[in-house]
Motif scaffolding. Structure first.
Motif, PDB file in Angstrom:
ATOM      1  N   ALA A 206      -4.843 -11.462   2.263  1.00 43.72           N
ATOM      2  CA  ALA A 206      -4.002 -12.559   1.767  1.00 43.72           C
ATOM      3  C   ALA A 206      -3.387 -12.193   0.417  1.00 43.72           C
ATOM      4  O   ALA A 206      -2.217 -12.495   0.155  1.00 43.72           O
ATOM      5  N   ALA A 207      -4.158 -11.531  -0.438  1.00 49.14           N
ATOM      6  CA  ALA A 207      -3.634 -11.121  -1.742  1.00 49.14           C
ATOM      7  C   ALA A 207      -2.509 -10.103  -1.579  1.00 49.14           C
ATOM      8  O   ALA A 207      -1.479 -10.185  -2.260  1.00 49.14           O
ATOM      9  N   ALA A 208      -2.669  -9.139  -0.669  1.00 49.42           N
ATOM     10  CA  ALA A 208      -1.627  -8.132  -0.431  1.00 49.42           C
ATOM     11  C   ALA A 208      -0.362  -8.793   0.108  1.00 49.42           C
ATOM     12  O   ALA A 208       0.752  -8.476  -0.327  1.00 49.42           O
ATOM     13  N   ASP A 209      -0.515  -9.714   1.035  1.00 46.91           N
ATOM     14  CA  ASP A 209       0.614 -10.422   1.630  1.00 46.91           C
ATOM     15  C   ASP A 209       1.356 -11.239   0.568  1.00 46.91           C
ATOM     16  O   ASP A 209       2.583 -11.162   0.448  1.00 46.91           O
ATOM     17  N   THR A 210       0.624 -11.983  -0.216  1.00 48.47           N
ATOM     18  CA  THR A 210       1.211 -12.820  -1.268  1.00 48.47           C
ATOM     19  C   THR A 210       1.897 -11.968  -2.331  1.00 48.47           C
ATOM     20  O   THR A 210       3.016 -12.270  -2.760  1.00 48.47           O
ATOM     21  N   ALA A 211       1.247 -10.893  -2.742  1.00 50.52           N
ATOM     22  CA  ALA A 211       1.828 -10.014  -3.765  1.00 50.52           C
ATOM     23  C   ALA A 211       3.121  -9.373  -3.274  1.00 50.52           C
ATOM     24  O   ALA A 211       4.052  -9.164  -4.060  1.00 50.52           O
ATOM     25  N   THR A 212       3.203  -9.091  -1.981  1.00 57.16           N
ATOM     26  CA  THR A 212       4.431  -8.510  -1.441  1.00 57.16           C
ATOM     27  C   THR A 212       5.584  -9.505  -1.551  1.00 57.16           C
ATOM     28  O   THR A 212       6.706  -9.120  -1.894  1.00 57.16           O
TER      29      THR A 212
ATOM     30  N   THR B 243     -17.069  -5.197  -5.741  1.00 57.11           N
ATOM     31  CA  THR B 243     -18.108  -6.147  -6.125  1.00 57.11           C
ATOM     32  C   THR B 243     -18.066  -6.396  -7.626  1.00 57.11           C
ATOM     33  O   THR B 243     -18.036  -5.457  -8.418  1.00 57.11           O
ATOM     34  N   GLY B 244     -17.994  -7.658  -7.987  1.00 56.04           N
ATOM     35  CA  GLY B 244     -18.166  -8.068  -9.376  1.00 56.04           C
ATOM     36  C   GLY B 244     -17.024  -7.791 -10.332  1.00 56.04           C
ATOM     37  O   GLY B 244     -17.190  -7.981 -11.531  1.00 56.04           O
ATOM     38  N   VAL B 245     -15.864  -7.320  -9.841  1.00 60.45           N
ATOM     39  CA  VAL B 245     -14.727  -7.046 -10.729  1.00 60.45           C
ATOM     40  C   VAL B 245     -13.449  -7.607 -10.119  1.00 60.45           C
ATOM     41  O   VAL B 245     -13.341  -7.773  -8.906  1.00 60.45           O
ATOM     42  N   ASP B 246     -12.477  -7.877 -10.989  1.00 61.66           N
ATOM     43  CA  ASP B 246     -11.168  -8.323 -10.512  1.00 61.66           C
ATOM     44  C   ASP B 246     -10.508  -7.203  -9.714  1.00 61.66           C
ATOM     45  O   ASP B 246     -10.786  -6.018  -9.917  1.00 61.66           O
ATOM     46  N   LEU B 247      -9.602  -7.607  -8.829  1.00 60.82           N
ATOM     47  CA  LEU B 247      -8.860  -6.663  -8.013  1.00 60.82           C
ATOM     48  C   LEU B 247      -7.401  -6.699  -8.445  1.00 60.82           C
ATOM     49  O   LEU B 247      -6.797  -7.771  -8.548  1.00 60.82           O
ATOM     50  N   LEU B 248      -6.821  -5.539  -8.721  1.00 55.36           N
ATOM     51  CA  LEU B 248      -5.410  -5.428  -9.071  1.00 55.36           C
ATOM     52  C   LEU B 248      -4.634  -5.042  -7.825  1.00 55.36           C
ATOM     53  O   LEU B 248      -4.972  -4.069  -7.150  1.00 55.36           O
ATOM     54  N   VAL B 249      -3.612  -5.831  -7.506  1.00 58.37           N
ATOM     55  CA  VAL B 249      -2.831  -5.656  -6.282  1.00 58.37           C
ATOM     56  C   VAL B 249      -1.457  -5.139  -6.696  1.00 58.37           C
ATOM     57  O   VAL B 249      -0.641  -5.886  -7.235  1.00 58.37           O
ATOM     58  N   ASP B 250      -1.220  -3.858  -6.451  1.00 62.76           N
ATOM     59  CA  ASP B 250      -0.031  -3.159  -6.917  1.00 62.76           C
ATOM     60  C   ASP B 250       0.916  -2.923  -5.748  1.00 62.76           C
ATOM     61  O   ASP B 250       0.594  -2.168  -4.826  1.00 62.76           O
ATOM     62  N   VAL B 251       2.079  -3.561  -5.773  1.00 63.07           N
ATOM     63  CA  VAL B 251       3.049  -3.474  -4.680  1.00 63.07           C
ATOM     64  C   VAL B 251       4.252  -2.647  -5.117  1.00 63.07           C
ATOM     65  O   VAL B 251       4.826  -2.893  -6.174  1.00 63.07           O
TER      66      VAL B 251
ATOM     67  N   SER C 123     -10.897   1.061 -12.249  1.00 61.54           N
ATOM     68  CA  SER C 123     -10.990   2.216 -11.363  1.00 61.54           C
ATOM     69  C   SER C 123      -9.601   2.766 -11.091  1.00 61.54           C
ATOM     70  O   SER C 123      -8.624   2.022 -11.081  1.00 61.54           O
ATOM     71  N   ASP C 124      -9.517   4.053 -10.859  1.00 61.14           N
ATOM     72  CA  ASP C 124      -8.239   4.637 -10.459  1.00 61.14           C
ATOM     73  C   ASP C 124      -8.264   5.031  -8.981  1.00 61.14           C
ATOM     74  O   ASP C 124      -7.393   5.762  -8.514  1.00 61.14           O
ATOM     75  N   VAL C 125      -9.252   4.533  -8.255  1.00 60.29           N
ATOM     76  CA  VAL C 125      -9.398   4.807  -6.833  1.00 60.29           C
ATOM     77  C   VAL C 125      -9.226   3.498  -6.062  1.00 60.29           C
ATOM     78  O   VAL C 125      -9.903   2.506  -6.342  1.00 60.29           O
ATOM     79  N   ALA C 126      -8.323   3.503  -5.097  1.00 57.14           N
ATOM     80  CA  ALA C 126      -8.045   2.286  -4.329  1.00 57.14           C
ATOM     81  C   ALA C 126      -9.254   1.868  -3.498  1.00 57.14           C
ATOM     82  O   ALA C 126      -9.940   2.704  -2.915  1.00 57.14           O
ATOM     83  N   ALA C 127      -9.473   0.564  -3.441  1.00 56.91           N
ATOM     84  CA  ALA C 127     -10.483   0.006  -2.546  1.00 56.91           C
ATOM     85  C   ALA C 127      -9.876  -0.246  -1.171  1.00 56.91           C
ATOM     86  O   ALA C 127     -10.569  -0.229  -0.162  1.00 56.91           O
ATOM     87  N   ALA C 128      -8.559  -0.494  -1.151  1.00 57.99           N
ATOM     88  CA  ALA C 128      -7.845  -0.738   0.099  1.00 57.99           C
ATOM     89  C   ALA C 128      -6.380  -0.412  -0.106  1.00 57.99           C
ATOM     90  O   ALA C 128      -5.881  -0.429  -1.238  1.00 57.99           O
ATOM     91  N   LYS C 129      -5.702  -0.140   1.003  1.00 60.23           N
ATOM     92  CA  LYS C 129      -4.254   0.097   0.983  1.00 60.23           C
ATOM     93  C   LYS C 129      -3.628  -0.660   2.136  1.00 60.23           C
ATOM     94  O   LYS C 129      -4.231  -0.777   3.210  1.00 60.23           O
ATOM     95  N   ALA C 130      -2.413  -1.156   1.900  1.00 61.73           N
ATOM     96  CA  ALA C 130      -1.704  -1.893   2.944  1.00 61.73           C
ATOM     97  C   ALA C 130      -0.272  -1.405   3.034  1.00 61.73           C
ATOM     98  O   ALA C 130       0.299  -0.896   2.070  1.00 61.73           O
TER      99      ALA C 130
ATOM    100  N   ASP D  63       4.513  -0.753   0.163  1.00 61.70           N
ATOM    101  CA  ASP D  63       3.174  -0.173   0.147  1.00 61.70           C
ATOM    102  C   ASP D  63       2.381  -0.902  -0.927  1.00 61.70           C
ATOM    103  O   ASP D  63       2.898  -1.186  -2.015  1.00 61.70           O
ATOM    104  N   VAL D  64       1.131  -1.197  -0.615  1.00 59.73           N
ATOM    105  CA  VAL D  64       0.279  -1.971  -1.517  1.00 59.73           C
ATOM    106  C   VAL D  64      -1.021  -1.205  -1.747  1.00 59.73           C
ATOM    107  O   VAL D  64      -1.670  -0.778  -0.790  1.00 59.73           O
ATOM    108  N   ALA D  65      -1.382  -1.047  -3.015  1.00 61.51           N
ATOM    109  CA  ALA D  65      -2.674  -0.452  -3.385  1.00 61.51           C
ATOM    110  C   ALA D  65      -3.512  -1.544  -4.050  1.00 61.51           C
ATOM    111  O   ALA D  65      -3.025  -2.235  -4.948  1.00 61.51           O
TER     112      ALA D  65
END
Length: 137
Positions: free
Chosen positions: A59-65, A93-101, A122-129, A114-116
């Motif tokens: 939902a965050a990736a969709d909204t950010a797009t 776990t336990g940290v905010d997520l930055l959604v970069d589109v 962290s400089d490592v993606a937890a997910a990509k869309a 593309d969404v990271a």
């Protein structure tokens, strides 16, 4: 003309369903073909085991797009998701997520992005869309 983060935050409050607003997303940055949103950590969004649930991340990736497309177009206009594909690579776990589109193609009728999704610090993606939108106006 690119939207400011304040203008983009107003799109969030004016154009999205209450359950999306309950995620607590805020716009950190906007650019010509870019938006960065913050999904604050909340135990309410965690699944069994304490990791951020995939539904909240999608939902965050969709909204950010939508915000990134609006920023690229200079204003919000009706649009709809045509396709969204997501890979989950590690738990959050336990940290905010930055959604970069990043908007990869913006046409008259379609937009591609593309969404990271990066855990804060962290400089490592937890997910990509990968997302595709139909522009309705």
């Amino acid at each position: 003309m690119t939207l400011t983060p304040h203008e983009a935050d107003k799109i969030l409050t004016d154009c999205f369903a209450p359950w999306v607003l309950d995620l607590g997303l805020t716009v950190a940055e906007t650019g010509e073909r870019h938006a960065l949103l913050r999904l604050p950590w909340s135990g309410r969004l965690a699944r069994d085991g304490g990791g951020l649930c995939g539904q909240a991340m999608m939902a965050a990736a969709d909204t950010a797009t939508v915000i990134a497309i609006s920023a690229a177009r200079g204003s919000y206009g009706p649009m709809t998701t045509v396709q969204q594909s997501m890979t989950f690579q590690r738990p959050v776990t336990g940290v905010d997520l930055l959604v970069d589109v990043q908007i990869t193609k913006l046409g008259r009728r379609m937009a591609f992005a593309d969404v990271a999704l990066m855990p804060e610090g962290s400089d490592v993606a937890a997910a990509k869309a990968s997302t595709v939108y139909a522009l309705l106006s």
